[in-house]
Design a protein around this motif. Structure first.
Motif, PDB file in Angstrom:
ATOM      1  N   VAL A  42      10.582  44.128  10.769  1.00  0.00           N
ATOM      2  CA  VAL A  42       9.708  43.287  10.190  1.00  0.00           C
ATOM      3  C   VAL A  42       8.739  42.799  11.188  1.00  0.00           C
ATOM      4  O   VAL A  42       8.379  43.141  12.391  1.00  0.00           O
TER       5      VAL A  42
ATOM      6  N   LYS B 223      17.539  43.593   6.483  1.00  0.00           N
ATOM      7  CA  LYS B 223      16.231  43.205   6.785  1.00  0.00           C
ATOM      8  C   LYS B 223      16.759  41.801   7.715  1.00  0.00           C
ATOM      9  O   LYS B 223      17.405  40.956   6.692  1.00  0.00           O
TER      10      LYS B 223
ATOM     11  N   ASP C 137       6.937  44.829  -3.735  1.00  0.00           N
ATOM     12  CA  ASP C 137       7.753  43.575  -3.523  1.00  0.00           C
ATOM     13  C   ASP C 137       8.019  42.628  -4.505  1.00  0.00           C
ATOM     14  O   ASP C 137       6.957  42.456  -5.058  1.00  0.00           O
TER      15      ASP C 137
ATOM     16  N   PHE D  89       4.534  37.763   9.101  1.00  0.00           N
ATOM     17  CA  PHE D  89       4.030  37.898   7.652  1.00  0.00           C
ATOM     18  C   PHE D  89       3.670  36.724   6.787  1.00  0.00           C
ATOM     19  O   PHE D  89       2.954  36.828   5.945  1.00  0.00           O
TER      20      PHE D  89
ATOM     21  N   TYR E 151      10.117  36.418  10.683  1.00  0.00           N
ATOM     22  CA  TYR E 151       9.090  36.873   9.411  1.00  0.00           C
ATOM     23  C   TYR E 151       7.808  36.031   9.861  1.00  0.00           C
ATOM     24  O   TYR E 151       6.937  36.041   8.892  1.00  0.00           O
TER      25      TYR E 151
ATOM     26  N   TYR F 264      14.263  47.143   7.273  1.00  0.00           N
ATOM     27  CA  TYR F 264      13.038  46.656   7.436  1.00  0.00           C
ATOM     28  C   TYR F 264      12.603  46.201   8.857  1.00  0.00           C
ATOM     29  O   TYR F 264      13.338  45.063   9.187  1.00  0.00           O
TER      30      TYR F 264
ATOM     31  N   GLN G 124      18.492  33.022   1.627  1.00  0.00           N
ATOM     32  CA  GLN G 124      18.665  34.048   2.598  1.00  0.00           C
ATOM     33  C   GLN G 124      19.850  33.951   3.427  1.00  0.00           C
ATOM     34  O   GLN G 124      20.396  32.777   3.582  1.00  0.00           O
TER      35      GLN G 124
ATOM     36  N   CYS H  79       7.378  33.846  -3.894  1.00  0.00           N
ATOM     37  CA  CYS H  79       6.921  33.155  -2.544  1.00  0.00           C
ATOM     38  C   CYS H  79       5.399  33.024  -2.615  1.00  0.00           C
ATOM     39  O   CYS H  79       4.875  32.065  -2.101  1.00  0.00           O
TER      40      CYS H  79
ATOM     41  N   PHE I 165       2.360  44.215  -1.027  1.00  0.00           N
ATOM     42  CA  PHE I 165       2.520  42.827  -1.142  1.00  0.00           C
ATOM     43  C   PHE I 165       1.069  42.144  -1.612  1.00  0.00           C
ATOM     44  O   PHE I 165       0.048  42.875  -1.208  1.00  0.00           O
TER      45      PHE I 165
ATOM     46  N   LYS J  83      19.554  40.255   3.306  1.00  0.00           N
ATOM     47  CA  LYS J  83      18.144  39.844   3.770  1.00  0.00           C
ATOM     48  C   LYS J  83      18.519  38.275   4.483  1.00  0.00           C
ATOM     49  O   LYS J  83      19.099  37.768   3.921  1.00  0.00           O
TER      50      LYS J  83
ATOM     51  N   TYR K  26      16.400  44.366  -1.571  1.00  0.00           N
ATOM     52  CA  TYR K  26      16.645  43.750  -0.189  1.00  0.00           C
ATOM     53  C   TYR K  26      18.032  43.025  -0.432  1.00  0.00           C
ATOM     54  O   TYR K  26      18.253  42.012  -0.741  1.00  0.00           O
TER      55      TYR K  26
ATOM     56  N   ARG L  15      14.333  28.615   3.634  1.00  0.00           N
ATOM     57  CA  ARG L  15      15.187  29.431   2.790  1.00  0.00           C
ATOM     58  C   ARG L  15      16.705  29.605   2.953  1.00  0.00           C
ATOM     59  O   ARG L  15      17.050  30.798   2.575  1.00  0.00           O
TER      60      ARG L  15
ATOM     61  N   CYS M 204       8.806  39.056  -5.607  1.00  0.00           N
ATOM     62  CA  CYS M 204       9.261  37.785  -5.160  1.00  0.00           C
ATOM     63  C   CYS M 204       7.957  36.732  -5.648  1.00  0.00           C
ATOM     64  O   CYS M 204       6.863  37.400  -5.888  1.00  0.00           O
TER      65      CYS M 204
HETATM   66  C1  PBG Z   1       9.202  37.549   0.458  1.00  0.00           C
HETATM   67  C2  PBG Z   1       9.404  38.495   1.751  1.00  0.00           C
HETATM   68  C3  PBG Z   1       9.187  38.230   3.076  1.00  0.00           C
HETATM   69  C4  PBG Z   1       9.015  39.299   3.830  1.00  0.00           C
HETATM   70  C5  PBG Z   1       8.992  40.393   2.963  1.00  0.00           C
HETATM   71  N1  PBG Z   1       9.317  39.991   1.763  1.00  0.00           N
HETATM   72  C6  PBG Z   1       8.862  36.880   3.674  1.00  0.00           C
HETATM   73  C7  PBG Z   1      10.092  35.861   3.670  1.00  0.00           C
HETATM   74  O1  PBG Z   1      11.324  36.342   3.327  1.00  0.00           O
HETATM   75  O2  PBG Z   1       9.775  34.717   4.077  1.00  0.00           O
HETATM   76  C8  PBG Z   1       8.863  39.523   5.390  1.00  0.00           C
HETATM   77  C9  PBG Z   1       8.530  40.861   6.009  1.00  0.00           C
HETATM   78  C10 PBG Z   1       7.842  40.764   7.262  1.00  0.00           C
HETATM   79  O3  PBG Z   1       8.152  39.899   7.956  1.00  0.00           O
HETATM   80  O4  PBG Z   1       7.391  41.641   7.719  1.00  0.00           O
HETATM   81  N2  PBG Z   1       8.417  37.927  -0.398  1.00  0.00           N
END
Ligand code: PBG
Length: 326
Positions: free
Chosen positions: A273, A248, A118, A204, A201, A271, A221, A122, A79, A195, A192, A217, A120
């Motif tokens: 998390v 996840k 990863d 994270f 999360y 995952y 999601q 965000c 990440f 998800k 993913y 989200r 994404c």
């Molecule tokens: C998005 C992403 C997230 C996590 C992994 N990839 C966060 C989210 O979707 O808000 C969460 C992983 C974790 O909580 O360990 N890039």
């Protein structure tokens, strides 16, 4: 045959018999360790709600990778925490972005290590959303182009596996096509696939600085109440060309992991998390649970549910304990 002819306890009578009839075996090679990469040099910063987990600068990654390899952990999930964020998350697909540089360093210094990235936006957008925002909404199709560029830049840097975590529709197919056009047909996609929009999360988002600045989200999601919808998501990603499908979070989603296992013959990943990790750490710190026992039980449980691979912040501890005989 009913009792007393049948006695279930016969198969549990000694350690050796229990070993012989054990159905699930957890190995260090099942584990994937998530790593947060930050800009700069010689940075190793512990993440507040994730004791024992650090953000690393790229110069410290090779050392970390070597210790993971020594423990028998074959893969990392990277990440990136970028220097700067903007509306379109441009550091996500910059050639010299923090993840792209980290991939190059890792593949050079530790070529055996499987590097997963990863994919994404965000962590890279100023608004903290996973895509392009237009009129307060995430524009699915405009986001796909940026996700493709991000995945392509990771593959070009040498990533073995790209892992889209955005939950936009059509992204696995779009990424596969773009990778293939550019000659990266060997790069794997771990999607993913199911998800969920989860409270787990929390830590994270602090570690990656990716909390949304407005809204949530929930439009991309999944709703934690839905099971059939997960099947739809998983089948779609398989059809679009995913090589590995992921569920996840993990702990509250054993049914979804089990469904994934029966829906496809592809490898299934779970995952475990950040919030799931933090709960265990906090209770262990208070002396309320036996950390080693609980962690190995959780990871074994995820395998038993149907996961072949487990992404977990417990990976290093678990691998060490497994090496010592569990
Ligand atoms: C998005 C992403 C997230 C996590 C992994 N990839 C966060 C989210 O979707 O808000 C969460 C992983 C974790 O909580 O360990 N890039």
């Amino acid at each position: 045959m009913p009792f007393p002819v049948s006695r279930h306890r016969r198969l549990r009578a000694s350690g050796s018999i229990r070993r012989m009839v054990r159905e699930t075996e957890l190995n260090a090679s099942d584990l994937i360790y998530p790593v947060f990469v930050v800009p700069g040099l010689d940075v190793q910063m512990e993440i507040r709600a994730m004791p024992g987990c650090f953000q690393f600068s790229q110069d410290l990654l090779a050392g970390e990778a070597a210790s993971l390899m020594d423990l028998g952990i074959p893969a990392v999930l990277l990440f990136g925490v970028p220097q700067a964020k903007d509306e379109r998350g441009s550091e996500a697909y910059a050639e010299d972005g923090v993840v792209q540089r980290a991939v190059r360093v890792l593949k050079k210094e530790c070529p055996e290590m499987v590097v997963i990235t990863d994919v994404c936006l965000c962590e890279y957008t100023s608004h903290g959303h996973c895509g392009v925002v237009k009129n307060g909404q995430i524009d699915n199709d405009a986001t796909l182009t940026l996700l493709e560029r991000t995945a392509l830049s990771h593959a070009a840097a040498g990533a073995d596996i790209v892992a889209p975590s955005d939950m936009m529709d059509g992204r696995v197919g779009a990424i596969r096509e773009r990778l293939d056009e550019a000659g990266h047909e060997e790069t794997l996609i771990m999607s993913y696939a199911a998800k969920y929009c989860s409270g787990f999360y929390g830590p994270f988002r602090e570690a990656a600085g990716s909390a949304p600045q407005f809204g949530d989200r929930k439009t991309h999601q999944m709703d934690p109440a839905n099971r059939r919808e997960a099947a739809k998501e998983i089948v779609t990603d398989v059809d679009e060309g995913a090589d590995i499908v992921m569920v996840k979070p993990a702990l509250a989603y054993g049914d979804i992991i089990s469904d994934a296992r029966s829906l496809t013959d592809l490898p299934v990943a779970a995952y475990n998390v950040s919030g799931e990790f933090a709960m265990v750490k906090a209770a262990a710190e208070k002396g309320w649970i036996d950390e080693q026992r609980v962690v190995l039980e959780i990871l074994t449980g995820l395998k038993r549910a149907g996961a072949d691979l487990i992404l977990t912040y417990h990976a290093k501890d678990a691998a060490r304990w497994l090496g010592e005989g569990g």
